[in-house]
Write a protein that holds these residues in place. Structure first.
Motif, PDB file in Angstrom:
ATOM      1  N   ASN A 165      -5.358  11.349   4.595  1.00 35.37           N
ATOM      2  CA  ASN A 165      -5.884  10.118   4.812  1.00 35.37           C
ATOM      3  C   ASN A 165      -7.476  10.312   4.622  1.00 35.37           C
ATOM      4  N   THR A 166      -7.938  11.275   3.910  1.00 31.22           N
ATOM      5  CA  THR A 166      -9.415  11.049   3.580  1.00 31.22           C
ATOM      6  C   THR A 166      -9.743  10.156   2.577  1.00 31.22           C
ATOM      7  N   LYS A 167      -8.988   9.674   1.526  1.00 27.19           N
ATOM      8  CA  LYS A 167      -9.062   8.566   0.665  1.00 27.19           C
ATOM      9  C   LYS A 167      -8.098   7.411   1.186  1.00 27.19           C
ATOM     10  N   LYS A 168      -8.611   6.142   0.481  1.00 22.96           N
ATOM     11  CA  LYS A 168      -7.950   5.077   1.082  1.00 22.96           C
ATOM     12  C   LYS A 168      -6.801   4.905  -0.014  1.00 22.96           C
ATOM     13  N   ALA A 169      -5.707   4.238   0.842  1.00 23.65           N
ATOM     14  CA  ALA A 169      -4.456   3.899   0.195  1.00 23.65           C
ATOM     15  C   ALA A 169      -4.293   3.256  -1.282  1.00 23.65           C
ATOM     16  N   HIS A 170      -3.448   3.452  -1.876  1.00 19.75           N
ATOM     17  CA  HIS A 170      -3.451   2.863  -3.080  1.00 19.75           C
ATOM     18  C   HIS A 170      -2.860   1.567  -3.122  1.00 19.75           C
TER      19      HIS A 170
ATOM     20  N   ARG B  90       0.665  -1.190  -0.053  1.00 21.87           N
ATOM     21  CA  ARG B  90      -0.015  -0.114  -0.170  1.00 21.87           C
ATOM     22  C   ARG B  90       0.887   1.382  -0.139  1.00 21.87           C
TER      23      ARG B  90
ATOM     24  N   HIS C 119       0.246   5.133   1.051  1.00 24.66           N
ATOM     25  CA  HIS C 119      -0.770   5.921   1.918  1.00 24.66           C
ATOM     26  C   HIS C 119      -0.247   7.294   1.315  1.00 24.66           C
ATOM     27  N   ARG C 120      -1.844   8.110   1.007  1.00 18.93           N
ATOM     28  CA  ARG C 120      -1.661   9.620   0.501  1.00 18.93           C
ATOM     29  C   ARG C 120      -1.357  10.322   1.781  1.00 18.93           C
TER      30      ARG C 120
ATOM     31  N   GLU D  11     -20.350  -2.278  -4.051  1.00 16.16           N
ATOM     32  CA  GLU D  11     -18.574  -2.230  -3.799  1.00 16.16           C
ATOM     33  C   GLU D  11     -18.128  -1.050  -4.536  1.00 16.16           C
TER      34      GLU D  11
END
Length: 142
Positions: A29-34, A23, A25-26, A76
């Motif tokens: 943290n508002t968006k999920k990690a790639h 992963r 992380h951005r 989903e």
């Protein structure tokens, strides 16, 4: 040898086909990690990208975890499958997409780390975007 059968994408991956998964992380943290998946070969990566894009073009509902057999949930969020670009490449791709929206170009995509751009009609030549000044010159042309 474990197999991951992705019948939705008409693909079969062996455990040895995947080098690494991790992963990223951005900052916010508002968006999920790639989730980054490194494949064992460029040919396999290209095939997997091609199959995912073909699925999304053919189907009304975009690719998500339930299509890959990971969950059974009714809703989903979609899975976005794309190449990992360098910071410079990502910036260039952002500018190319912005150009596509503002100038009504039909398509904008990446392949082998290059940013491509296609004009409105099917007969137009493919333009390879090489740098920011090229994007700026295309903006001024229209």
């Amino acid at each position: 040898m474990q197999l991951l059968c992705l019948t939705t994408l008409d693909a079969t991956l062996k455990k040895k086909d995947i080098k690494d998964i991790y992963r990223v992380h951005r900052r916010n943290n508002t968006k999920k990690a790639h989730i980054i998946t490194e494949m064992s070969s460029t040919i396999l990566k290209t095939y997997f990208l091609k199959q995912a894009k073909a699925y999304n073009n053919k189907q009304k509902e975009k690719l998500c975890a339930k299509h890959l057999g990971f969950t059974k949930n009714e809703y989903e969020p979609p899975i976005y499958v794309s190449e990992q670009l360098t910071a410079k490449g990502a910036r260039l791709y952002f500018l190319a997409r912005d150009l596509a929206k503002s100038q009504d170009y039909k398509l904008c995509w990446t392949s082998y780390g290059r940013i491509y751009h296609v004009r409105k009609n099917k007969n137009s030549p493919v333009i390879v975007i090489k740098n920011e000044s090229h994007v700026n010159s295309l903006m001024r042309k229209e």
